[in-house]
Design a protein around this motif. Structure first.
Motif, short mmCIF file in Angstrom:
data_model
loop_
_atom_site.label_atom_id
_atom_site.label_comp_id
_atom_site.label_asym_id
_atom_site.label_seq_id
_atom_site.Cartn_x
_atom_site.Cartn_y
_atom_site.Cartn_z
N GLY A 183 -6.59 4.57 -1.01
CA GLY A 183 -4.79 4.51 -0.71
C GLY A 183 -3.97 5.56 -1.34
N ARG A 184 -4.69 6.53 -1.86
CA ARG A 184 -4.13 7.52 -2.60
C ARG A 184 -3.21 7.11 -3.67
NH1 ARG A 184 -6.99 11.54 -2.04
NH2 ARG A 184 -5.32 13.03 -2.25
N ASN A 185 -3.63 6.14 -4.49
CA ASN A 185 -2.85 5.63 -5.36
C ASN A 185 -3.54 5.45 -6.74
OD1 ASN A 185 -4.72 3.34 -4.29
ND2 ASN A 185 -3.66 1.76 -5.31
N VAL A 186 -4.68 6.31 -6.93
CA VAL A 186 -5.24 6.54 -8.45
C VAL A 186 -4.89 7.67 -8.89
CG1 VAL A 186 -7.42 6.26 -9.52
CG2 VAL A 186 -7.11 4.90 -7.43
N LEU A 187 -4.15 7.48 -10.31
CA LEU A 187 -4.12 8.78 -10.85
C LEU A 187 -5.54 9.44 -11.51
CD1 LEU A 187 -1.18 7.74 -13.35
CD2 LEU A 187 -1.06 8.97 -11.09
N ALA A 229 0.72 -1.23 0.02
CA ALA A 229 -0.18 -0.15 0.02
C ALA A 229 1.05 1.14 -0.10
CB ALA A 229 -0.91 0.03 1.07
N ALA A 230 2.05 1.19 0.79
CA ALA A 230 2.66 2.59 0.84
C ALA A 230 3.47 2.76 -0.37
CB ALA A 230 3.75 2.36 2.03
N GLY A 231 4.21 1.62 -0.83
CA GLY A 231 4.62 1.59 -2.32
C GLY A 231 3.82 2.07 -3.48
N SER A 232 2.60 1.77 -3.27
CA SER A 232 1.55 2.27 -4.38
C SER A 232 1.37 3.64 -4.24
CB SER A 232 0.27 1.54 -4.08
OG SER A 232 0.55 -0.07 -4.40
N ALA A 233 1.32 4.08 -2.92
CA ALA A 233 1.10 5.57 -2.83
C ALA A 233 2.37 6.37 -3.29
CB ALA A 233 0.63 5.72 -1.36
N GLU A 234 3.22 5.85 -2.92
CA GLU A 234 4.90 6.46 -3.43
C GLU A 234 4.88 6.41 -4.77
OE1 GLU A 234 9.51 6.04 -2.50
OE2 GLU A 234 8.16 4.68 -1.72
N LEU A 235 4.54 5.24 -5.53
CA LEU A 235 4.54 5.27 -6.93
C LEU A 235 3.76 6.45 -7.47
CD1 LEU A 235 5.33 3.85 -9.76
CD2 LEU A 235 3.51 2.44 -9.18
N THR A 236 2.61 6.34 -7.17
CA THR A 236 1.72 7.43 -7.68
C THR A 236 2.24 9.00 -7.62
OG1 THR A 236 -0.30 6.12 -6.87
CG2 THR A 236 -0.74 8.46 -7.58
N ASP A 237 2.95 9.30 -6.36
CA ASP A 237 3.59 10.37 -6.27
C ASP A 237 4.48 10.72 -7.25
OD1 ASP A 237 1.77 11.35 -4.03
OD2 ASP A 237 3.08 10.64 -2.55
N ASN A 238 5.48 9.74 -7.38
CA ASN A 238 6.58 9.73 -8.19
C ASN A 238 6.20 9.81 -9.69
OD1 ASN A 238 8.37 9.10 -5.94
ND2 ASN A 238 8.52 7.09 -6.53
#
Length: 433
Positions: free
Chosen positions: A396-400, A369-378
């Motif tokens: 999870g703040r991981n959706v563009l 989950a944390a990695g998904s959010a970080e990926l999205t931010d990146n």
């Protein structure tokens, strides 16, 4: 004074925010630009760099930044009569109410003007209580309806439920989405939960409030029959349906209001964001019968002021004249196909593409989950560096989030997709290394 002499730069702006804003106020990006100018689908930073805006201030500037057709009418009204209040007679707000009846679904025709989406939903919830004489509400998990006490109480996203002392007369049910179920299966689970709640305490429930597409919840669009089934169940118990169109309204999804995709007319509809194209204006609307219940003295000092009303009238004219719903449907289909193509190319990173019109989401997956959010931010950061501003949402703040002004072109879409492919390719290559 020239503009460049008044621009203090991103570092100074960030420092002032840190000193004078509340700590709850965050911003996107590690290296955040200072945005100083906008023109239709483009926005510019303090160095003059151009960005193509694919977020539109979270679905606000649907007609484009500083659209001259609209702003000219805003300025004209600003110079003629800026403010009085609803305790005086002015023409722009009654003209706006009349125009809204033309675009509102079914028999909805009475409008109460306020300033924000939170106010609109607060008013809609109050109206439901006044009309039914009941206190309780039903809401969907992961929905977002505002930051006032009552709208926060019906908000199902935990990160936005700030108040520890929220209204306890709210029952949440499963939203019609689950990553391990089909949309039809998830809808059945949600409907079963709704039926159970109604049988247990339907005579205490005033209304159910829903977003036809959950924006902040991750661009969640239910199965086609879901809201028709919801409507049938609510009608059996005399429970009203409140349709929160704050993000979805005014053409973004390919229809004037997103609930039209489901063939359902709500009892109350709330509107904001795109109605003013950046000028604060909002409303909740209903039928003559339900409106009659809101009969005790009430007013909004700034709601429906001449400037906001004149602007909203210009917005409605522009949406009609430029056929923006049709444009959103066509360009949205093009964008969605492009995102789905990228999903096929990067199945390990893009796990889902969903939404309709120009309200689309692409869910990203990292190692956890944390990695998904970080990926999205990146990805957001890298896209910003390439000149594209994209939003993010999801539990999870991981959706563009792709919610651009409806005036973008197919060339803008193609350019963004090319840049996104480059970013995803770079990320996938780095992961392999």
């Amino acid at each position: 004074m020239k503009q460049e002499e008044t621009v203090i730069g991103r570092t100074a702006v960030a420092a002032k925010r840190k000193e004078y804003f509340y700590p709850c106020t965050a911003h996107f990006y590690r290296d955040a630009p200072q945005l100083v100018r906008g023109s239709m689908q483009f926005i510019y930073d303090e160095h003059g760099k151009q960005y193509t805006d694919f977020f539109a201030g979270v679905s606000v500037v649907a007609c484009g930044h500083c659209n001259p057709v609209i702003t000219s009418r805003t300025i004209a009204q600003l110079q003629q009569l800026q403010h009085t209040s609803t305790v005086y007679l002015t023409q722009p707000n009654v003209d706006l109410a009349e125009r809204l009846e033309e675009v509102l679904p079914g028999k909805l025709r009475r409008s109460f003007f306020v300033n924000s989406g939170s106010e609109a939903n607060e008013g809609a919830l109050l109206l439901a209580r006044m009309h039914t004489g009941r206190k309780g509400f039903i809401a969907l998990e992961s929905g977002l309806h505002g930051r006032t006490n009552l709208t926060m109480s019906v908000t199902g996203l935990q990160m936005w439920r700030t108040d520890k002392y929220l209204d306890e007369d709210v029952t949440f049910i499963e939203r019609p989405y689950h990553p391990e179920l089909s949309l039809e299966e998830a809808a059945a689970v949600s409907l079963k939960s709704l039926e159970r709640v109604l049988k247990e305490k339907g005579d205490t429930i005033a209304a159910m409030i829903v977003e036809p597409i959950q924006g902040n919840g991750g661009m969640i669009m239910p199965a086609p029959a879901y809201f028709r089934e919801v409507r049938t169940l609510l009608d059996q118990f005399g429970v009203l349906l409140i349709d929160d169109e704050i993000q979805t309204g005014y053409g973004r999804t390919g229809a004037m209001f997103a609930m039209e995709h489901f063939g359902v007319v709500p009892d109350i509809i709330s509107m904001a964001k795109a109605l003013g194209n950046g000028v604060p204006v909002a409303a909740f609307a209903t039928t003559d019968e339900i409106a009659a219940s809101l009969n005790r003295p009430s007013a909004s000092t700034f709601g429906g002021n001449p400037v906001s009303a004149a602007t909203a009238l210009a917005v409605l004219d522009y949406i009609r004249d430029e056929r923006l719903p049709e444009r959103a449907a066509e360009l949205g289909s093009h964008l969605k196909k492009g995102l789905e193509s990228l999903q096929e190319r990067y199945p390990g990173m893009i796990t889902d593409v969903r939404g309709t019109g120009l309200m689309l989401g692409a869910e990203l997956a990292g190692s956890d989950a944390a990695g998904s959010a970080e990926l999205t931010d990146n990805v957001l950061e890298a896209m910003k560096d390439r000149g594209y501003l994209i939003g993010k949402n999801g539990v999870g703040r991981n959706v563009l989030a792709f919610q651009p002004p409806l005036v973008i072109t197919s060339e803008d879409v193609d350019g963004m997709l090319t840049a996104l492919n480059e970013v995803l390719l770079q990320v996938s290559t780095e992961k392999e290394e």
